[in-house]
Scaffold this active site. Sequence first.
Site, PDB file in Angstrom:
ATOM      1  N   ASP A 169      21.310 -22.761 -22.330  1.00 14.38           N
ATOM      2  CA  ASP A 169      20.597 -21.849 -23.228  1.00 14.38           C
ATOM      3  C   ASP A 169      20.351 -20.587 -22.411  1.00 14.38           C
ATOM      4  O   ASP A 169      19.515 -20.576 -21.513  1.00 14.38           O
ATOM      5  CB  ASP A 169      19.276 -22.520 -23.659  1.00 14.38           C
ATOM      6  CG  ASP A 169      18.325 -21.552 -24.366  1.00 14.38           C
ATOM      7  OD1 ASP A 169      18.754 -20.436 -24.717  1.00 14.38           O
ATOM      8  OD2 ASP A 169      17.155 -21.927 -24.560  1.00 14.38           O
ATOM      9  N   LYS A 177      20.056  -9.877 -22.339  1.00 16.02           N
ATOM     10  CA  LYS A 177      20.630 -10.393 -23.585  1.00 16.02           C
ATOM     11  C   LYS A 177      20.459  -9.401 -24.738  1.00 16.02           C
ATOM     12  O   LYS A 177      21.207  -9.426 -25.711  1.00 16.02           O
ATOM     13  CB  LYS A 177      19.937 -11.707 -23.910  1.00 16.02           C
ATOM     14  CG  LYS A 177      20.512 -12.493 -25.052  1.00 16.02           C
ATOM     15  CD  LYS A 177      19.812 -13.827 -25.143  1.00 16.02           C
ATOM     16  CE  LYS A 177      20.258 -14.630 -26.334  1.00 16.02           C
ATOM     17  NZ  LYS A 177      19.551 -15.925 -26.373  1.00 16.02           N
ATOM     18  N   GLU A 181      22.416 -20.908 -31.510  1.00 19.40           N
ATOM     19  CA  GLU A 181      21.168 -21.528 -31.036  1.00 19.40           C
ATOM     20  C   GLU A 181      20.531 -22.439 -32.079  1.00 19.40           C
ATOM     21  O   GLU A 181      20.142 -23.570 -31.742  1.00 19.40           O
ATOM     22  CB  GLU A 181      20.171 -20.440 -30.598  1.00 19.40           C
ATOM     23  CG  GLU A 181      20.583 -19.817 -29.274  1.00 19.40           C
ATOM     24  CD  GLU A 181      19.912 -18.491 -28.982  1.00 19.40           C
ATOM     25  OE1 GLU A 181      18.995 -18.097 -29.729  1.00 19.40           O
ATOM     26  OE2 GLU A 181      20.297 -17.842 -27.996  1.00 19.40           O
ATOM     27  N   ASP A 189      12.063 -20.228 -34.299  1.00 15.18           N
ATOM     28  CA  ASP A 189      12.217 -20.093 -32.843  1.00 15.18           C
ATOM     29  C   ASP A 189      11.399 -18.898 -32.341  1.00 15.18           C
ATOM     30  O   ASP A 189      11.799 -17.746 -32.514  1.00 15.18           O
ATOM     31  CB  ASP A 189      13.720 -19.911 -32.541  1.00 15.18           C
ATOM     32  CG  ASP A 189      13.999 -19.772 -31.049  1.00 15.18           C
ATOM     33  OD1 ASP A 189      13.046 -19.660 -30.254  1.00 15.18           O
ATOM     34  OD2 ASP A 189      15.187 -19.758 -30.679  1.00 15.18           O
TER      35      ASP A 189
END
Length: 554
Positions: A8, A71, A172, A196
């Site tokens: 991850d 990211k 994800e 999330d």
Amino acid sequence: MSRIIGIDLGTTNSCVAVLDEKGVPRTLSSADGERTLPSWVSWAVNGEITVGTRARRQAVTNASATVYGSKRLIGRKVNAEDVAWFAKLAPFRIVAAPNGDAWVRVHGAPISPQEVAAHVLRRLRQIAEEALGEPVTRAVVTVPAYFDDAQRQATRDAGQIAGLDIIRILNEPTAAALAYGAHRVGEGRRIIGVFDLGGGTFDISIMSVENGIFEVLATGGDSALGGEDWDRRMLERIVDEVFDQHRVDLIGIPMAMSRLREACEAAKKALSDGRETVIQLPFLANDQHGAPINYERKLTRELVQELTNDLLERVEAPCRRALADAGLTAADLEEVLLVGGMTRSPAVQDIVAKIFGKKPSKGANPDEVVALGAAAYAGILAGESDEAALLDVTPHDIGIKVGDSGFSAVLPRNSMLPCRARRLFATTSDNQRFVSIELYQGESTDITKNRKLGQVVLDDLPHGPAGSVRVELVMTIDVESILAVSARELRTGKEASVKIRPSGGLSQREVVEIINRRRNESSIVSTLPLEGGNVMRVATREQAAVKPPDDTDK
Ligand code: AMP
């Protein structure tokens, strides 16, 4: 064959997991017991690179050369709205690469986000190798469901730089759903929500699961909302209080701010379990008379909730929008899965229950479930698990420009790979000599909001009145996500075609150059003392000579 690890690669934290001998996914911890790795990379003036917790701590004294949130930049253009927002906020410089991509500038040198991410991936690979006692070369890496091809390819390139073959990119929410075993429960089609809330971003996904096929129906979120905002609110309150009490502004004292920030985060975590906690920071700073401030303060859950209520409320609108986008209501969801460290907070769980009208499902470790799901998927790919295979789908619509700025989807998103679609066009003017078909990826009907992939031009069309000459367009995407487009004039059979590999912004040549540059730098870096577990150790495997191939990507 070495084992395939699941990674991850997060905005704030990353995590690595593997399927154990019993076929159960488990996270791997570093030598100092950390199960998640802050996705932070710091460059000292002497070239030493630090990754993880130590890099994060160094941010106080080395802010301009400590990079986080890479990211947010990977595979992105510098002028994208949220990149520009992040650039304003970040204490390090975000600059434009010659092709307009967002890069960072550290000690005067431009560095691609792929290279930054590669440092995090390399460290995760090292953690895995140390934990498993064997070399690791292959990984499944997760990305947000909304990542487009460029962001996915850029992530793959980061893997290559880190000496990892990313054999599959996994969404994800799909990984989280896998870790929760969502595909094993019940028969038929199940609709689930994946909520999330991590350190820096909030994502909501609405998915369907049927016969091992995970389909992302809608995504939404707030890329500027995460646990760090909660920490900042607490920090701001304490800074104000210290000023009122001692007339000392802690903002100007980096070390005090750093200690306080860590203490606030720890207090926030403690308040997920208990109703109150105490922050104790001896010798936090000196007061106006030079006497030490031994800071101590009790914090209650109620106070923190009061300070952060508006943050909490910001999750609601994206959830409602995602449901509406999927054409569903909250009642249609069978389950809502919690992902991200912040979902350990009871206040967050309560708001999820309120929005969706049902108690959310809690994984044991919401900050690890995505890596665990990636490991489970790695097991499926390696044939170590007989779970239903997941099918890869296209993340976004692929289509063509119509009119001046319209977009018409040819291959809708979530098409299962490989896929193929055919369209027939007719000329729009008399004796039209050529057609130019521009290819785009995205969901917007306004073409300028989508990403251009390329174009195919078919010329020397036969003469004829408007509408009489017909061109067949065929679009194919193979299992490697390579898009092939051909246009054929039906009367003469004349054809033009293009093949578009996803590009993450770096060409193969540039990727190889970065790998080789690291090889050359390694002799310097390896002479530096290695402290703790978080200092970059010089990688070995990717140092094998790699020759730049022909530069076909650009
Ligand atoms: P992630 O990006 O999923 O690793 O989530 C990281 C965020 O979760 C950080 O802001 C952490 O402070 C937060 N977090 C981790 N554990 C807890 C906890 N027990 N209670 C509240 N927040 C937490």
